[in-house]
Enzyme design. Structure first.
Site, PDB file in Angstrom:
ATOM      1  N   HIS A 148       0.947  -1.433  -0.233  1.00 44.20           N
ATOM      2  CA  HIS A 148       0.681  -0.188  -0.263  1.00 44.20           C
ATOM      3  C   HIS A 148       1.002   0.770  -0.036  1.00 44.20           C
ATOM      4  O   HIS A 148       0.413   2.348   0.012  1.00 44.20           O
ATOM      5  CB  HIS A 148      -1.258  -0.069   1.043  1.00 44.20           C
ATOM      6  CG  HIS A 148      -0.301   0.420   2.113  1.00 44.20           C
ATOM      7  ND1 HIS A 148       0.155  -1.079   3.521  1.00 44.20           N
ATOM      8  CD2 HIS A 148      -0.157   1.847   2.954  1.00 44.20           C
ATOM      9  CE1 HIS A 148       0.258  -0.340   4.242  1.00 44.20           C
ATOM     10  NE2 HIS A 148       0.366   0.887   4.271  1.00 44.20           N
ATOM     11  N   ASP A 178       0.167  -7.419   1.303  1.00 44.28           N
ATOM     12  CA  ASP A 178       0.458  -5.619   1.725  1.00 44.28           C
ATOM     13  C   ASP A 178       1.760  -6.014   1.835  1.00 44.28           C
ATOM     14  O   ASP A 178       2.826  -5.407   2.376  1.00 44.28           O
ATOM     15  CB  ASP A 178      -0.270  -5.602   2.710  1.00 44.28           C
ATOM     16  CG  ASP A 178      -0.661  -4.051   2.811  1.00 44.28           C
ATOM     17  OD1 ASP A 178       0.068  -3.124   1.290  1.00 44.28           O
ATOM     18  OD2 ASP A 178      -0.144  -3.274   3.563  1.00 44.28           O
ATOM     19  N   ASN A 254       5.154   4.405   8.804  1.00 48.13           N
ATOM     20  CA  ASN A 254       5.721   3.786   9.780  1.00 48.13           C
ATOM     21  C   ASN A 254       6.475   2.638   8.914  1.00 48.13           C
ATOM     22  O   ASN A 254       5.944   1.450   8.534  1.00 48.13           O
ATOM     23  CB  ASN A 254       5.802   3.294  10.863  1.00 48.13           C
ATOM     24  CG  ASN A 254       6.453   4.173  12.266  1.00 48.13           C
ATOM     25  OD1 ASN A 254       6.011   5.379  13.128  1.00 48.13           O
ATOM     26  ND2 ASN A 254       7.176   4.219  11.798  1.00 48.13           N
ATOM     27  N   SER A 255       4.391   2.397   7.715  1.00 52.22           N
ATOM     28  CA  SER A 255       4.005   1.377   6.756  1.00 52.22           C
ATOM     29  C   SER A 255       5.908   1.234   6.661  1.00 52.22           C
ATOM     30  O   SER A 255       6.053   1.613   5.805  1.00 52.22           O
ATOM     31  CB  SER A 255       3.366   1.751   6.346  1.00 52.22           C
ATOM     32  OG  SER A 255       1.325   2.300   7.227  1.00 52.22           O
ATOM     33  N   THR A 271       2.609  -2.544   9.858  1.00 52.21           N
ATOM     34  CA  THR A 271       2.118  -2.091   8.195  1.00 52.21           C
ATOM     35  C   THR A 271       0.511  -1.738   8.636  1.00 52.21           C
ATOM     36  O   THR A 271       0.143  -0.567   7.834  1.00 52.21           O
ATOM     37  CB  THR A 271       1.499  -3.906   8.229  1.00 52.21           C
ATOM     38  OG1 THR A 271       2.282  -4.476   7.603  1.00 52.21           O
ATOM     39  CG2 THR A 271       0.863  -3.477   7.088  1.00 52.21           C
ATOM     40  N   ILE A 273      -2.255   0.503  12.435  1.00 53.87           N
ATOM     41  CA  ILE A 273      -2.668   0.629  13.398  1.00 53.87           C
ATOM     42  C   ILE A 273      -3.885   0.283  13.524  1.00 53.87           C
ATOM     43  O   ILE A 273      -4.637   0.703  12.765  1.00 53.87           O
ATOM     44  CB  ILE A 273      -2.173   2.063  13.909  1.00 53.87           C
ATOM     45  CG1 ILE A 273      -2.575   3.043  13.205  1.00 53.87           C
ATOM     46  CG2 ILE A 273      -0.863   1.606  14.425  1.00 53.87           C
ATOM     47  CD1 ILE A 273      -2.031   4.645  13.366  1.00 53.87           C
ATOM     48  N   LEU A 311      -6.277 -24.756  -2.782  1.00 47.67           N
ATOM     49  CA  LEU A 311      -6.538 -25.735  -1.925  1.00 47.67           C
ATOM     50  C   LEU A 311      -7.851 -26.016  -2.579  1.00 47.67           C
ATOM     51  O   LEU A 311      -8.436 -27.362  -3.027  1.00 47.67           O
ATOM     52  CB  LEU A 311      -7.019 -25.875  -0.349  1.00 47.67           C
ATOM     53  CG  LEU A 311      -7.473 -27.321  -0.016  1.00 47.67           C
ATOM     54  CD1 LEU A 311      -7.345 -28.323   0.120  1.00 47.67           C
ATOM     55  CD2 LEU A 311      -8.391 -26.683   1.736  1.00 47.67           C
ATOM     56  N   GLY A 312      -8.860 -25.192  -2.604  1.00 50.89           N
ATOM     57  CA  GLY A 312     -10.483 -24.843  -3.878  1.00 50.89           C
ATOM     58  C   GLY A 312     -11.065 -25.414  -2.731  1.00 50.89           C
ATOM     59  O   GLY A 312     -12.364 -25.403  -3.128  1.00 50.89           O
TER      60      GLY A 312
END
Length: 506
Positions: A148, A178, A254-255, A271, A273, A311-312
């Protein structure tokens, strides 16, 4: 002595008394002033308190810890970067006269759009995040950050604490986790961060966050706290990570920056908060465990893309009433409510109604955890899935395939395509049904699935599958499993009428 002389003598005596009193008062005032001066002996005695001696062993511990934080900062900060981005958007300008948009009637004015595809007003928006240098190969440095932070960016620049800046190139992204990797070329010697084993992180460990909170004004900030929790679920945007929670202060900017342990090793990527009304850090910060990022970093550098395992199955977390109704009370796992026809799970024998409890012997806590576990399995690899079916534990060896957005969204292959709940007294009351109403309530029918094609609707009450009566949720899925590969139809009640659905052949 005459009367006049007596009066004069008395005045002189009174004057002398006044003079003596003034001198005495002045002396007291001077003495008081002297005592109030910083060097006054009485003041020293009045304010003097016992000396507090800090125990040398306690002070040594504190100073050693302080030295550790300083060393960690000195070790890691040279590998931390500001990630500066620019997003350029163009908006076609409207040509109007007296408020009338003439291009609406006559087409765009001022030239052939095919010859001038770039016409329009240019808008530039700037963004800022953080990142950490994690790899160096043949003159190219690689930085991991959040997706992001760089999503949609036309220009990317990385800047270091020493003031050096480099133009960066997007290597690849992983939107489900992300994560993103950018690269830049340099002949400078730049330290490479050391990546820890985040599986060893425990609640109570020291946690040190680094990055650029609230912009360049506070760039390369270091905050300290502890690991508040591990294995947190529910990140924004459908993020499939399990997160490290920390009270080390993390804010916007900070991301993408590192979460570091007391050894100066990277344990996570900051990532997101949780805060009230976007108020900023309130001690609820979350970082992607670095072990989740290691494979992503490798694959993005190698190929520019990431391949997730598939996996499905469609997974849900059951409420306690449904767990009890299915004989699963006290069990932890993920419920396979639907299975994609022809998927790895279908080929291996996993069926709708199975309760998946482990993968390769490792406990599956919930649907989010299982989604992450499957996503981390390399396509082509096999894994053993343990399920509870009809009260018994069974193992299925599944060869995992590659997940794509197209295959994961292909609902026409989702079997059977509906969700049912058993009728209890409370459900009958909430649905305003008779107290003796029977059947399994259809809570949801997924569009374009087999159930939708044969005409099932939300609110129907299923009483039989292929003519076999079903009275509870466990019985519903048992009959459904036993009839896999055959024609499927439902007997159900809609309103006050009992009906049979159309037949569906797998």
């Amino acid at each position: 002595m005459s009367f006049t002389q007596a009066i004069s003598s008395k005045k002189f005596f009174i004057f002398n008394l006044v003079l003596i009193g003034a001198i005495f008062g002045f002396s007291l005032a001077f003495l008081s002033f002297s005592c109030s001066t910083p060097g006054g002996k009485n003041l020293v005695q009045a304010q003097e308190s016992p000396t507090v001696v800090i125990p040398s062993d306690a002070l040594a511990v504190a100073e050693n810890l302080q030295t550790a934080f300083q060393s960690v900062s000195s070790k890691v900060l040279p590998s931390v970067v500001e990630v500066k981005t620019v997003i350029i958007q163009r908006q076609q300008q409207s040509q109007s006269f007296n408020g009338i948009p003439w291009e609406f009637f006559f087409g765009p004015q001022g030239g052939d759009n095919n010859q001038n595809p770039g016409q329009g007003q240019e808008y530039r928006s700037e963004g800022l995040g953080a990142g950490i240098v994690v790899r160096y190969t043949n003159g190219i440095y690689y930085v991991v950050t959040n997706n992001h932070v760089v999503d949609g960016a036309n220009d990317i620049t990385v800047a270091f604490m020493d003031g050096n800046e480099y133009t960066a190139t997007l290597v690849g992204t992983d939107s489900r986790r992300d994560l993103a990797v950018v690269s830049f070329k340099s002949n400078d010697s730049i330290p490479i961060a050391v990546l820890a084993d985040s599986d060893l992180v425990k609640v109570g460990d020291w946690a040190i966050a680094m990055g650029n909170p609230l912009g360049t004004q506070f760039a390369f900030s270091v905050t300290m706290g502890i690991v508040s929790a591990v294995g947190r679920q529910g990140g924004p945007g459908g993020n499939i990570n399990d997160f490290i929670q920390t009270d080390a202060s993390i804010n916007q900017g900070n991301s993408g920056g590192p979460l570091v342990n007391i050894r100066g090793e990277i344990v996570g990527i900051n990532t997101w908060i949780a805060s009230n009304n976007n108020a900023g850090s309130i001690g609820l910060g979350f970082a992607i465990p670095i072990n989740n990022a290691k494979r992503v970093i490798d694959e993005l550098i190698k190929s520019g893309s990431i391949s997730d395992g598939w996996l499905g199955v469609s997974l849900v977390d059951l409420d306690r009433d449904t767990l009890v109704a299915m004989g699963l009370d006290g069990k932890r796992g993920a419920f396979a409510s639907q299975v994609f026809i022809g998927s790895p799970a279908d080929k291996a024998g996993i069926r709708a109604g199975d309760f998946i409890t482990a993968v390769d012997g490792k406990e599956t806590r919930n649907s989010s955890y299982l989604t992450q576990t499957v996503g981390n399995i390399r396509p082509g690899d096999s894994a053993v899935f343990t399920v509870i079916r009809d009260g018994a534990s069974k193992d299925f060896n599944v060869k995992i395939e590659t997940r794509t957005d197209a295959v994961a969204a292909d609902s026409k292959n989702l079997w059977p395509g509906l969700m049912v709940v058993g009728l209890t007294d409370s459900i009958r009351t909430s649905l305003r049904l008779d107290k003796d109403a029977q059947g399994l309530y259809v809570a949801n029918v997924l569009a374009e699935t087999p159930a939708a094609i044969i005409g099932m609707q939300r609110g129907d009450r299923i009483t039989a599958i292929n003519g076999i009566a079903v009275k509870d949720v466990a019985g519903f899925y048992k009959v459904l499993r036993d009839n896999t590969g055959k024609e499927l139809w439902f007997t159900f009640i809609r309103g006050s009428t009992t009906l049979d659905s159309l037949n569906y052949k797998r």
